[in-house]
Design a protein around this motif. Sequence first.
Motif, PDB file in Angstrom:
ATOM      1  N   PHE A 132      56.115  97.334  64.739  1.00 56.79           N
ATOM      2  CA  PHE A 132      56.514  98.489  63.926  1.00 56.79           C
ATOM      3  C   PHE A 132      55.560  99.651  64.170  1.00 56.79           C
ATOM      4  O   PHE A 132      54.341  99.483  64.039  1.00 56.79           O
ATOM      5  CB  PHE A 132      56.519  98.123  62.436  1.00 56.79           C
ATOM      6  N   PHE A 133      56.119 100.814  64.519  1.00 55.83           N
ATOM      7  CA  PHE A 133      55.288 101.971  64.847  1.00 55.83           C
ATOM      8  C   PHE A 133      55.666 103.190  64.006  1.00 55.83           C
ATOM      9  O   PHE A 133      56.623 103.149  63.247  1.00 55.83           O
ATOM     10  CB  PHE A 133      55.416 102.307  66.350  1.00 55.83           C
ATOM     11  N   LEU A 134      54.899 104.245  64.187  1.00 52.70           N
ATOM     12  CA  LEU A 134      54.980 105.539  63.489  1.00 52.70           C
ATOM     13  C   LEU A 134      54.368 105.425  62.088  1.00 52.70           C
ATOM     14  O   LEU A 134      54.020 104.337  61.632  1.00 52.70           O
ATOM     15  CB  LEU A 134      56.411 106.072  63.431  1.00 52.70           C
ATOM     16  N   HIS A 135      54.248 106.598  61.419  1.00 52.45           N
ATOM     17  CA  HIS A 135      53.435 106.649  60.200  1.00 52.45           C
ATOM     18  C   HIS A 135      53.928 105.717  59.103  1.00 52.45           C
ATOM     19  O   HIS A 135      53.142 105.281  58.277  1.00 52.45           O
ATOM     20  CB  HIS A 135      53.354 108.096  59.677  1.00 52.45           C
ATOM     21  N   ASP A 136      55.230 105.427  59.101  1.00 54.01           N
ATOM     22  CA  ASP A 136      55.740 104.530  58.057  1.00 54.01           C
ATOM     23  C   ASP A 136      56.363 103.262  58.630  1.00 54.01           C
ATOM     24  O   ASP A 136      57.061 102.544  57.927  1.00 54.01           O
ATOM     25  CB  ASP A 136      56.735 105.266  57.144  1.00 54.01           C
ATOM     26  N   GLY A 137      56.065 102.997  59.894  1.00 53.55           N
ATOM     27  CA  GLY A 137      56.513 101.743  60.498  1.00 53.55           C
ATOM     28  C   GLY A 137      58.019 101.650  60.685  1.00 53.55           C
ATOM     29  O   GLY A 137      58.566 100.565  60.858  1.00 53.55           O
ATOM     30  N   ARG A 138      58.706 102.805  60.714  1.00 53.41           N
ATOM     31  CA  ARG A 138      60.167 102.758  60.807  1.00 53.41           C
ATOM     32  C   ARG A 138      60.642 102.327  62.200  1.00 53.41           C
ATOM     33  O   ARG A 138      61.743 101.798  62.343  1.00 53.41           O
ATOM     34  CB  ARG A 138      60.753 104.130  60.483  1.00 53.41           C
TER      35      ARG A 138
ATOM     36  N   ILE B 229      62.591 100.405  49.769  1.00 52.34           N
ATOM     37  CA  ILE B 229      62.959 101.081  51.016  1.00 52.34           C
ATOM     38  C   ILE B 229      64.363 100.670  51.427  1.00 52.34           C
ATOM     39  O   ILE B 229      64.671  99.472  51.469  1.00 52.34           O
ATOM     40  CB  ILE B 229      61.993 100.710  52.170  1.00 52.34           C
ATOM     41  N   THR B 230      65.212 101.638  51.705  1.00 53.97           N
ATOM     42  CA  THR B 230      66.508 101.312  52.298  1.00 53.97           C
ATOM     43  C   THR B 230      66.605 102.052  53.632  1.00 53.97           C
ATOM     44  O   THR B 230      65.996 103.109  53.803  1.00 53.97           O
ATOM     45  CB  THR B 230      67.680 101.755  51.396  1.00 53.97           C
ATOM     46  N   TYR B 231      67.333 101.474  54.566  1.00 58.61           N
ATOM     47  CA  TYR B 231      67.426 102.067  55.904  1.00 58.61           C
ATOM     48  C   TYR B 231      68.872 102.379  56.254  1.00 58.61           C
ATOM     49  O   TYR B 231      69.785 101.625  55.910  1.00 58.61           O
ATOM     50  CB  TYR B 231      66.872 101.097  56.959  1.00 58.61           C
TER      51      TYR B 231
ATOM     52  N   PRO C  86      64.498 105.659  57.031  1.00 59.26           N
ATOM     53  CA  PRO C  86      64.181 105.102  55.720  1.00 59.26           C
ATOM     54  C   PRO C  86      64.400 106.094  54.571  1.00 59.26           C
ATOM     55  O   PRO C  86      64.290 107.300  54.759  1.00 59.26           O
ATOM     56  CB  PRO C  86      62.679 104.800  55.844  1.00 59.26           C
ATOM     57  N   THR C  87      64.737 105.552  53.416  1.00 55.17           N
ATOM     58  CA  THR C  87      64.724 106.333  52.175  1.00 55.17           C
ATOM     59  C   THR C  87      63.830 105.571  51.203  1.00 55.17           C
ATOM     60  O   THR C  87      63.950 104.352  51.076  1.00 55.17           O
ATOM     61  CB  THR C  87      66.143 106.453  51.579  1.00 55.17           C
ATOM     62  N   TYR C  88      62.942 106.301  50.553  1.00 54.46           N
ATOM     63  CA  TYR C  88      61.989 105.667  49.640  1.00 54.46           C
ATOM     64  C   TYR C  88      62.336 106.007  48.204  1.00 54.46           C
ATOM     65  O   TYR C  88      62.537 107.173  47.870  1.00 54.46           O
ATOM     66  CB  TYR C  88      60.564 106.146  49.947  1.00 54.46           C
ATOM     67  N   THR C  89      62.411 104.987  47.368  1.00 57.04           N
ATOM     68  CA  THR C  89      62.551 105.232  45.936  1.00 57.04           C
ATOM     69  C   THR C  89      61.530 104.357  45.226  1.00 57.04           C
ATOM     70  O   THR C  89      60.971 103.425  45.813  1.00 57.04           O
ATOM     71  CB  THR C  89      63.967 104.894  45.433  1.00 57.04           C
ATOM     72  N   ILE C  90      61.258 104.702  43.971  1.00 59.34           N
ATOM     73  CA  ILE C  90      60.281 103.931  43.211  1.00 59.34           C
ATOM     74  C   ILE C  90      61.006 103.324  42.012  1.00 59.34           C
ATOM     75  O   ILE C  90      61.690 104.027  41.274  1.00 59.34           O
ATOM     76  CB  ILE C  90      59.126 104.825  42.728  1.00 59.34           C
ATOM     77  N   GLU C  91      60.856 102.017  41.851  1.00 57.26           N
ATOM     78  CA  GLU C  91      61.503 101.329  40.739  1.00 57.26           C
ATOM     79  C   GLU C  91      60.458 100.889  39.728  1.00 57.26           C
ATOM     80  O   GLU C  91      59.284 100.733  40.054  1.00 57.26           O
ATOM     81  CB  GLU C  91      62.260 100.103  41.262  1.00 57.26           C
ATOM     82  N   ASN C  92      60.909 100.663  38.507  1.00 65.71           N
ATOM     83  CA  ASN C  92      60.061 100.126  37.426  1.00 65.71           C
ATOM     84  C   ASN C  92      58.807 100.953  37.182  1.00 65.71           C
ATOM     85  O   ASN C  92      57.702 100.416  37.084  1.00 65.71           O
ATOM     86  CB  ASN C  92      59.645  98.672  37.725  1.00 65.71           C
TER      87      ASN C  92
END
Length: 414
Positions: A368-374, A104-106, A124-130
């Motif tokens: 931390f609130f909202l669906h992804d805690g942002r 996660i990067t913000y 937030p931006t979500y990426t998947i590694e490995n």
Amino acid sequence: MGESLFQKLWVSTPSSTRASDGLGPLFNARSCESCHPKAGRGRPPVEDERPVSIFLRLSVAPSTPEERALIESGKVPFLPEPTYGSQLQNFGVPGVPGEGEIKITYEEIKVDLSEGEVAYLRKPTYTIENLAYGPMSDHALVSARVAPPMIGLGLLEAIAETDITSQADPEDADQDGISGRVSWVDPNDSDTRTVGRFGWKALKASVQSQSAGAFTGDLGLSTPYDLRNYGDCTEAQTVCFEQAHGEQADLGISEAPDPVLDLVVFYSQNLAVPARRDVNDPRVLAGKKVFHEAGCASCHTPKYVTSRTAENPVHQFQLIWPYTDLLLHDLGQGLSDDRPTGSASGNEWKTPPLWGIGLTENINNHRFFLHDGRARGLLEAVLWHGGEAEAAKTRVVEMPAKDRANLIRFLETL
Ligand code: HEC
Ligand code: HEC
């Protein structure tokens, strides 16, 4: 007993503790409690922590006429990603690699408020590694979710269906800018639709179906409700099917045989809601007025009387204050996951209940609130509202700073 099963750490098969095995092969956590700590709220990782109580839901957009028709029929809520399934499991039992790591990067966004006050939101931006099982589909859709708190769920289940459907205004006939749509689900493929109430997009109609989904998807354990011993493993993940599973005929059908699911469901349905605090504080009363004047109650419906025919007598005919309409609302592109599921578009989320929200820090030591805690606090959560809630949000931005502070004080007493 339900609580101890909710807290129980499951282990992989084979194991000497035969009644506790069956974990995986792929999983996100070893217990329900790992994600719902103290039956409370999960959160995104801070700094370099390994994420636990947040995960990514996965699917692919329909790409053929047949797939589109299947989704439109409502028989399936989404199409799982062909290799990774419907959720990214970052852990595997020995010999089975976890599917990948969520990263996660913000990006900070400045918001100017009245009277020179400033707030910062983090996008937030979500990426998947490995990725361990090869590339993901080009059509893959992801949605990050933190675990919501577990309080009052049996009472939400006991709200009469008509009390929810009567609030819906899908075409905004009253032109107040707020529509509200029912999340219709057909849990047993039975051609009988029921109202979805649980999960951030209200995709599950009952505590039982949500909990059974958690056993399979989050822990990798089959239940009599969902007999897949290999959880969310797909056919492409052949290594899964080379593992022993934890079903043992002498203990019953499935890895978590009866009555495990029933006990966990009973526990999950019967966690009380905390009493409000400081209800007569003048600033709290002023904040309550602001809550109504700003239009928050158009979606966060304060109260209900539960059905007289609810399954469990203790949930019948109770005056409850959950602050939700349990409907789907378009909250704008800022909160969108661009991942349609069931009745909900990418922009739509279920109005979450606000009861108990003021005690988050006491219970879970975070805000931390909202669906992804942002959101890092209640004001940030409100400032993320857009779409149908744009007007309410704008009122909060423009109102005197004192009113804004009182609104937050009121939320803290829920
Ligand atoms: C890996 C983390 C994780 C684990 C483990 C987990 N949950 Fe959850 N739980 C979630 C998330 C995330 C959601 C929201 C799901 C969504 O919106 O799709 C959720 C939602 C729920 C809900 C619905 C609550 C509501 O208000 O809508 C219930 C009930 C629930 N979980 C029960 C359980 C049970 C029972 C277990 C153990 C069998 C469990 N969960 C294990 C993460 C987890
Ligand atoms: C159009 C409907 C709508 C209106 C109006 C609305 N909300 Fe919400 N609210 C939602 C939805 C939907 C979410 C969940 C969004 C998400 O998680 O991405 C939410 C989330 C929240 C949350 C975070 C809840 C949690 O569990 O993380 C708070 C706090 C909140 N709203 C307060 C308010 C306040 C205060 C107002 C009035 C200024 C307001 N809302 C107006 C629909 C609405």
